[in-house]
Motif scaffolding. Structure first.
Motif, PDB file in Angstrom:
ATOM      1  N   ALA A  72       5.739   5.329  11.103  1.00 49.65           N
ATOM      2  CA  ALA A  72       6.334   4.975   9.805  1.00 49.65           C
ATOM      3  C   ALA A  72       5.294   4.318   8.905  1.00 49.65           C
ATOM      4  CB  ALA A  72       7.529   4.060   9.998  1.00 49.65           C
ATOM      5  N   THR A  73       4.229   5.071   8.600  1.00 52.95           N
ATOM      6  CA  THR A  73       3.142   4.559   7.772  1.00 52.95           C
ATOM      7  C   THR A  73       3.045   5.354   6.481  1.00 52.95           C
ATOM      8  OG1 THR A  73       1.822   3.740   9.633  1.00 52.95           O
ATOM      9  CG2 THR A  73       0.644   4.217   7.594  1.00 52.95           C
ATOM     10  N   GLU A  74       2.926   4.642   5.390  1.00 49.32           N
ATOM     11  CA  GLU A  74       2.720   5.238   4.072  1.00 49.32           C
ATOM     12  C   GLU A  74       1.251   5.058   3.694  1.00 49.32           C
ATOM     13  OE1 GLU A  74       4.758   4.524  -0.270  1.00 49.32           O
ATOM     14  OE2 GLU A  74       4.178   2.749   0.873  1.00 49.32           O
ATOM     15  N   ILE A  75       0.633   6.115   3.181  1.00 47.85           N
ATOM     16  CA  ILE A  75      -0.758   6.046   2.723  1.00 47.85           C
ATOM     17  C   ILE A  75      -0.766   6.227   1.209  1.00 47.85           C
ATOM     18  CG2 ILE A  75      -3.078   7.000   2.928  1.00 47.85           C
ATOM     19  CD1 ILE A  75      -2.218   8.233   5.602  1.00 47.85           C
ATOM     20  N   GLY A 113     -10.519  -3.695  -7.410  1.00 44.92           N
ATOM     21  CA  GLY A 113      -9.374  -4.581  -7.544  1.00 44.92           C
ATOM     22  C   GLY A 113      -8.257  -3.949  -8.356  1.00 44.92           C
ATOM     23  N   SER A 114      -8.617  -3.252  -9.416  1.00 47.63           N
ATOM     24  CA  SER A 114      -7.628  -2.581 -10.253  1.00 47.63           C
ATOM     25  C   SER A 114      -6.922  -1.474  -9.479  1.00 47.63           C
ATOM     26  CB  SER A 114      -8.302  -2.006 -11.497  1.00 47.63           C
ATOM     27  OG  SER A 114      -7.375  -1.312 -12.298  1.00 47.63           O
ATOM     28  N   ALA A 115      -7.685  -0.709  -8.685  1.00 47.25           N
ATOM     29  CA  ALA A 115      -7.089   0.357  -7.879  1.00 47.25           C
ATOM     30  C   ALA A 115      -6.122  -0.212  -6.846  1.00 47.25           C
ATOM     31  CB  ALA A 115      -8.191   1.161  -7.187  1.00 47.25           C
ATOM     32  N   VAL A 116      -6.497  -1.310  -6.201  1.00 40.19           N
ATOM     33  CA  VAL A 116      -5.622  -1.932  -5.206  1.00 40.19           C
ATOM     34  C   VAL A 116      -4.358  -2.467  -5.867  1.00 40.19           C
ATOM     35  CG1 VAL A 116      -5.410  -3.845  -3.572  1.00 40.19           C
ATOM     36  CG2 VAL A 116      -7.507  -2.471  -3.610  1.00 40.19           C
ATOM     37  N   ARG A 117      -4.496  -3.097  -7.019  1.00 38.79           N
ATOM     38  CA  ARG A 117      -3.320  -3.624  -7.720  1.00 38.79           C
ATOM     39  C   ARG A 117      -2.347  -2.510  -8.083  1.00 38.79           C
ATOM     40  NH1 ARG A 117      -3.971  -5.491 -12.460  1.00 38.79           N
ATOM     41  NH2 ARG A 117      -6.185  -5.099 -12.874  1.00 38.79           N
ATOM     42  N   LEU A 118      -2.877  -1.369  -8.520  1.00 34.19           N
ATOM     43  CA  LEU A 118      -2.023  -0.230  -8.851  1.00 34.19           C
ATOM     44  C   LEU A 118      -1.274   0.255  -7.622  1.00 34.19           C
ATOM     45  CD1 LEU A 118      -1.062   2.027 -10.748  1.00 34.19           C
ATOM     46  CD2 LEU A 118      -3.174   3.267 -10.202  1.00 34.19           C
ATOM     47  N   ALA A 119      -1.970   0.355  -6.491  1.00 39.11           N
ATOM     48  CA  ALA A 119      -1.327   0.817  -5.260  1.00 39.11           C
ATOM     49  C   ALA A 119      -0.270  -0.170  -4.768  1.00 39.11           C
ATOM     50  CB  ALA A 119      -2.381   1.045  -4.183  1.00 39.11           C
ATOM     51  N   ILE A 120      -0.530  -1.454  -4.924  1.00 37.32           N
ATOM     52  CA  ILE A 120       0.452  -2.463  -4.497  1.00 37.32           C
ATOM     53  C   ILE A 120       1.778  -2.251  -5.214  1.00 37.32           C
ATOM     54  CG2 ILE A 120       1.033  -4.932  -4.604  1.00 37.32           C
ATOM     55  CD1 ILE A 120      -1.952  -5.505  -4.099  1.00 37.32           C
ATOM     56  N   ARG A 121       1.727  -1.927  -6.503  1.00 41.04           N
ATOM     57  CA  ARG A 121       2.955  -1.715  -7.281  1.00 41.04           C
ATOM     58  C   ARG A 121       3.752  -0.518  -6.760  1.00 41.04           C
ATOM     59  NH1 ARG A 121      -0.540  -2.883 -11.713  1.00 41.04           N
ATOM     60  NH2 ARG A 121      -0.560  -0.696 -12.386  1.00 41.04           N
ATOM     61  N   HIS A 122       3.074   0.442  -6.147  1.00 42.42           N
ATOM     62  CA  HIS A 122       3.746   1.633  -5.621  1.00 42.42           C
ATOM     63  C   HIS A 122       4.106   1.500  -4.146  1.00 42.42           C
ATOM     64  CE1 HIS A 122       3.215   4.482  -9.044  1.00 42.42           C
ATOM     65  NE2 HIS A 122       2.192   3.680  -9.333  1.00 42.42           N
ATOM     66  N   SER A 123       3.688   0.430  -3.501  1.00 44.20           N
ATOM     67  CA  SER A 123       3.851   0.301  -2.052  1.00 44.20           C
ATOM     68  C   SER A 123       5.286  -0.017  -1.669  1.00 44.20           C
ATOM     69  CB  SER A 123       2.922  -0.797  -1.510  1.00 44.20           C
ATOM     70  OG  SER A 123       3.307  -2.070  -1.984  1.00 44.20           O
ATOM     71  N   ARG A 124       5.661   0.442  -0.463  1.00 43.91           N
ATOM     72  CA  ARG A 124       7.010   0.193   0.063  1.00 43.91           C
ATOM     73  C   ARG A 124       6.984  -0.318   1.498  1.00 43.91           C
ATOM     74  NH1 ARG A 124       9.286   6.088  -1.131  1.00 43.91           N
ATOM     75  NH2 ARG A 124       7.097   6.544  -0.690  1.00 43.91           N
ATOM     76  N   GLY A 125       5.810  -0.693   1.991  1.00 40.67           N
ATOM     77  CA  GLY A 125       5.682  -1.092   3.381  1.00 40.67           C
ATOM     78  C   GLY A 125       6.061  -2.537   3.651  1.00 40.67           C
ATOM     79  N   LYS A 126       6.559  -2.786   4.849  1.00 41.32           N
ATOM     80  CA  LYS A 126       6.792  -4.157   5.307  1.00 41.32           C
ATOM     81  C   LYS A 126       5.467  -4.906   5.373  1.00 41.32           C
ATOM     82  CE  LYS A 126       8.462  -6.803   9.297  1.00 41.32           C
ATOM     83  NZ  LYS A 126       9.025  -6.720  10.672  1.00 41.32           N
ATOM     84  N   VAL A 127       4.419  -4.177   5.775  1.00 45.64           N
ATOM     85  CA  VAL A 127       3.054  -4.700   5.781  1.00 45.64           C
ATOM     86  C   VAL A 127       2.218  -3.828   4.858  1.00 45.64           C
ATOM     87  CG1 VAL A 127       0.992  -5.184   7.167  1.00 45.64           C
ATOM     88  CG2 VAL A 127       3.274  -5.510   8.159  1.00 45.64           C
ATOM     89  N   VAL A 128       1.377  -4.461   4.042  1.00 47.84           N
ATOM     90  CA  VAL A 128       0.461  -3.723   3.169  1.00 47.84           C
ATOM     91  C   VAL A 128      -0.959  -4.067   3.583  1.00 47.84           C
ATOM     92  CG1 VAL A 128      -0.336  -3.334   0.809  1.00 47.84           C
ATOM     93  CG2 VAL A 128       2.100  -3.701   1.255  1.00 47.84           C
TER      94      VAL A 128
END
Length: 291
Positions: free
Chosen positions: A95-98, A134-149
């Motif tokens: 159950a991993t999202e990339i 940092g900008s790329a990571v911030r963008l991905a965080i907004r799209h993330s759905r994981g219990k752990v990121v």
């Protein structure tokens, strides 16, 4: 009093028996279910689970929550990006999202990502211009759905298999944030300047935050997903590392370090962080010293 207590115990036992058999007790018709009936019910339940899993796999039912989100910021890594994706898929839990964010690559990385075969649970976001890690990571965080990121670079300096050590304590509920330290088990880096620079930046960060980290600048970081998504992050380049460290320290998150491996590459091989980023990191430490 003794009789009442005994009756209460008997009643509780009867209720427990009823729950175990999975039926509502009726004194006139109640009887234990046969082994055949229980086997049929287990088969029905298994078929329901298989049907749901197939529906999710075919996208008929959208997945809204993952155990782990692995964020992969990418900039000009055409030589290694395919290997990194395959390695993540091989070692991470099912159950991993990339989430891959191409940050304006000009070497063919974006074209590869846009044409690679569909992968369930894998998002690809391509930007037209480079804005920084940092900008790329911030963008991905907004799209993330994981219990752990968690964060994994695309250059293979860090093995995704080592990222497992970083995510498990959070999945088990033992920490809010884990850093994979290159120094705990030793780091074979031929560049004394690079090693000294990391030591200086980590030491100053510890003075500012009160932490006792050995490797603040490590790529391998993992966070409780909900807590990470609640943070207001601002830095666009490598200042992301001291910024997020200062903010989780200010919020009193439980943060630990575990060992991670590292295979350093040279600037000729594509290494991007430089002396300007070191001065920027120092400025960020001061700016975010209170969170």
């Amino acid at each position: 009093m003794t009789t009442t207590t005994a009756k209460t115990k008997t009643t509780n036992q009867e209720i427990a028996d009823d729950v175990a058999f999975g039926v509502q007790r009726d004194e006139t018709t109640w009887q234990p279910r046969s082994d055949h009936d229980l086997a049929i019910e287990r088969i029905d339940d298994a078929l329901d689970l298989i049907a749901e899993a197939n529906a999710i796999a075919s996208d008929a039912i959208p997945v809204t929550r993952y155990d782990v989100t692995v964020i992969v910021p990418v900039y000009n890594e055409i030589r290694t990006i395919e290997q990194v994706i395959k390695r993540i898929e091989k070692v991470m839990p099912p159950a991993t999202e990339i989430i891959i964010v191409d940050d304006g690559s000009t070497d063919g990385t974006a074209e590869y990502l846009q044409t690679m075969p569909y992968r369930a649970g894998c998002q690809v976001i391509c930007r037209r211009a480079n804005h920084g890690k940092g900008s790329a990571v911030r963008l991905a965080i907004r799209h993330s759905r994981g219990k752990v990121v968690a964060i994994q670079d695309a250059d293979l300096e860090y093995d995704p298999a080592d990222l497992l050590r970083v995510i498990w304590p959070i999945l088990d509920g033992d920490a809010d944030a884990i850093y994979g330290s290159r120094y705990i088990d030793g780091w074979d880096d031929s560049s004394l300047v690079h090693r000294f620079g990391n030591w200086v930046l980590t030491s100053i960060s510890n003075l500012m935050t009160g932490l006792r980290l050995t490797d603040m600048e490590t790529c391998h970081k993992a966070f409780d997903g909900d807590m990470l998504r609640s943070l207001e992050l601002k830095e666009c380049r490598f200042g992301f590392e001291p910024e997020i460290t200062a903010k989780i320290a200010a919020d009193h998150w439980e943060i630990y370090e575990v060992p991670t491996g590292y295979q350093a590459r040279t600037y000729q091989e594509g290494k991007k962080i430089g002396i300007k980023d070191a001065f920027s990191a120092l400025a960020c430490m001061w700016r975010y010293r209170k969170g």
